[in-house]
Every structure is written in structure tokens, then in C-alpha cells.
Design a protein around this motif. Structure first.
Motif, short mmCIF file in Angstrom:
data_model
loop_
_atom_site.label_atom_id
_atom_site.label_comp_id
_atom_site.label_asym_id
_atom_site.label_seq_id
_atom_site.Cartn_x
_atom_site.Cartn_y
_atom_site.Cartn_z
N LEU A 206 1.07 -1.17 0.38
CA LEU A 206 0.19 -0.23 0.24
C LEU A 206 1.02 1.19 -0.06
CD1 LEU A 206 -2.50 -0.95 2.62
CD2 LEU A 206 -3.09 -0.86 0.19
N ARG A 207 1.89 1.48 0.66
CA ARG A 207 2.89 2.29 0.84
C ARG A 207 3.16 2.18 -0.81
NH1 ARG A 207 4.80 1.19 5.23
NH2 ARG A 207 6.15 -0.18 4.89
N GLU A 208 4.12 1.42 -1.73
CA GLU A 208 4.24 1.69 -2.38
C GLU A 208 3.15 1.67 -3.62
OE1 GLU A 208 6.30 -2.29 -3.91
OE2 GLU A 208 7.70 -2.21 -2.42
N ILE A 209 2.34 1.53 -2.81
CA ILE A 209 0.92 2.64 -4.22
C ILE A 209 1.09 4.05 -4.28
CG2 ILE A 209 -1.54 2.77 -4.38
CD1 ILE A 209 -1.89 -0.85 -4.13
N GLU A 210 1.00 4.57 -2.80
CA GLU A 210 1.36 5.92 -2.39
C GLU A 210 2.69 6.85 -2.73
OE1 GLU A 210 -1.61 7.23 -1.29
OE2 GLU A 210 -2.31 4.85 -1.42
N GLU A 211 3.55 5.83 -3.58
CA GLU A 211 4.54 5.78 -3.63
C GLU A 211 4.75 6.15 -4.84
OE1 GLU A 211 7.56 4.37 -1.18
OE2 GLU A 211 7.12 5.35 0.89
N GLY A 212 4.58 5.53 -5.85
CA GLY A 212 4.35 4.89 -7.13
C GLY A 212 5.18 4.20 -8.01
N ASP A 213 5.74 3.15 -7.04
CA ASP A 213 6.30 1.98 -6.90
C ASP A 213 5.64 0.31 -7.21
OD1 ASP A 213 8.20 4.01 -6.52
OD2 ASP A 213 9.17 3.95 -4.78
N TYR A 214 4.79 0.54 -7.29
CA TYR A 214 4.20 -1.24 -6.82
C TYR A 214 3.88 -1.48 -8.43
CZ TYR A 214 -0.01 -4.18 -5.93
OH TYR A 214 0.33 -5.11 -5.88
N GLY A 215 4.21 -2.53 -8.05
CA GLY A 215 4.04 -3.63 -9.89
C GLY A 215 5.37 -3.07 -10.17
N PHE A 216 6.53 -2.93 -9.68
CA PHE A 216 8.05 -2.73 -10.40
C PHE A 216 8.78 -3.52 -9.19
CE2 PHE A 216 5.76 0.79 -11.93
CZ PHE A 216 5.85 0.55 -13.23
N CYS A 217 9.42 -4.86 -10.52
CA CYS A 217 10.60 -5.49 -10.05
C CYS A 217 11.02 -5.07 -8.96
CB CYS A 217 10.64 -6.58 -10.67
SG CYS A 217 11.97 -7.47 -9.92
N HIS A 218 11.82 -5.10 -7.68
CA HIS A 218 12.53 -4.67 -6.92
C HIS A 218 14.01 -5.00 -7.19
CE1 HIS A 218 10.40 -3.75 -2.75
NE2 HIS A 218 9.72 -2.96 -3.91
N ASP A 219 14.42 -5.96 -7.59
CA ASP A 219 15.79 -6.10 -8.31
C ASP A 219 15.85 -5.45 -10.04
OD1 ASP A 219 16.02 -7.57 -6.20
OD2 ASP A 219 16.48 -9.27 -7.50
N THR A 220 15.46 -5.69 -10.35
CA THR A 220 15.40 -4.75 -12.02
C THR A 220 14.26 -3.62 -12.58
OG1 THR A 220 13.25 -6.24 -13.26
CG2 THR A 220 15.24 -7.64 -12.72
N GLY A 221 13.43 -3.86 -12.04
CA GLY A 221 12.47 -2.35 -11.64
C GLY A 221 11.61 -2.61 -13.17
N GLU A 222 11.67 -3.87 -13.87
CA GLU A 222 10.66 -3.90 -15.06
C GLU A 222 9.50 -4.12 -14.40
OE1 GLU A 222 11.57 -3.88 -18.02
OE2 GLU A 222 13.13 -3.23 -17.86
N PRO A 223 8.39 -4.36 -14.94
CA PRO A 223 7.00 -4.84 -14.64
C PRO A 223 6.89 -5.42 -13.78
CG PRO A 223 6.84 -3.02 -17.23
CD PRO A 223 8.13 -3.53 -16.32
N ILE A 224 6.03 -5.98 -13.39
CA ILE A 224 5.88 -7.20 -12.97
C ILE A 224 4.92 -8.86 -12.93
CG2 ILE A 224 5.05 -9.03 -10.46
CD1 ILE A 224 6.46 -6.80 -9.01
N GLY A 225 4.18 -7.40 -13.52
CA GLY A 225 3.03 -7.48 -14.43
C GLY A 225 1.58 -8.28 -14.09
N LEU A 226 0.38 -7.94 -14.11
CA LEU A 226 -0.90 -7.54 -13.63
C LEU A 226 -1.25 -8.90 -13.51
CD1 LEU A 226 -2.75 -4.96 -15.93
CD2 LEU A 226 -1.40 -4.84 -14.02
#
Length: 138
Positions: A90-110
Motif C-alpha cells: 500500500l505504501r508503494e502504491i502511494e509512492e508510485g513504485d507498486y508493480g515494479f520489480c525491486h531487483d530489475t525495475g521492470e514491470p512485475i505484470g498484472l
């Protein structure tokens, strides 16, 4: 626009620029909050049940009851850890980081996020971590 459904998420075929748009974020925020509320309610029920039940006088019954409590507490501990991950998501959603891989920065996928809304790694990054962990465990 109407709220997205699970089927909308599964069928989404937008481009990468449209990934994690406001509708996607709203969908996952709602899903995470619902999951969070469900876990908090379960914890509350467990607490009330454990406070209400008296210890059984028969040693065999008491042992059985204690085993049930231990299992329940292990389950709640796993849920407590999940609750932390939900709050992080939820914090990542607020910060705009949600849905992106912590290792690569690529989209995790819906679809992956639909299956595991607290995922922080893409499938590839998760598999790589698991291979590394297995390699060093051997």
C-alpha cells in the motif's frame, strides 16, 4: 470510468506506458485493503476465542486444545507477516513504485500481481533468487 474487475485485469492488453495506470492502482489498492481488513478481523476473532475458552480439566483434552491454539497462533503469525507485506505494498502504491520489480525495475505484470498482490519481484527475478538460494544451500 467504471472500476476495473479481475477479468479486466486478466484481459488487459495495453502497452507498457499504460502499465500501473490510476485504474490499476485503484484496483490493487482496494484488493490490498480488503485483504488487510480480512486478516485484522481473523486476528480479532482468534484473540476473542482464546480469551473466552477455559482450559479443559482433562489432560488429554487440554493437550488437544493447546495443540489447536498453537496451530492457530502459527497461522496468525504467517498472517501477521503477510499484513506487513500488504502495508508495504500500500505504501508503494502511494509512492508510485507498486508493480515494479525491486531487483530489475521492470514491470512485475498484472497477472502475477493478481495472483500475489504483495509480489515485489518479477517471475524471472524470483526464479533467479530461488536458484541462487538453492545453489548456496547445497
Amino acid at each position: 470510468m467504471a472500476k476495473l474487475t479481475e477479468q479486466d485485469i486478466i484481459n488487459w492488453d495495453g502497452n507498457e506506458d499504460d502499465y500501473m495506470n490510476e485504474d490499476h492502482l485503484a484496483f490493487f489498492r482496494e484488493r490490498l485493503i480488503s485483504l488487510q481488513n480480512e486478516l485484522i478481523e481473523k486476528a480479532s476473532v482468534t484473540t476473542n476465542n482464546m480469551q473466552e475458552h477455559e482450559s479443559a480439566p482433562d489432560p488429554a483434552d487440554r493437550a488437544s486444545q493447546e495443540e489447536e491454539y498453537a496451530l492457530e497462533l502459527r497461522t496468525r503469525d504467517r498472517e501477521r507477516k503477510l499484513l506487513v507485506k500488504i502495508q508495504d505494498s500500500l505504501r508503494e502504491i502511494e509512492e508510485g513504485d507498486y508493480g515494479f520489480c525491486h531487483d530489475t525495475g521492470e514491470p512485475i505484470g498484472l497477472r502475477r500481481l493478481l495472483a500475489r498482490p504483495t509480489a515485489t519481484l518479477s517471475v524471472e527475478a524470483q526464479e533467479r533468487r530461488e536458484r541462487m538460494k538453492k545453489q548456496y544451500a547445497d
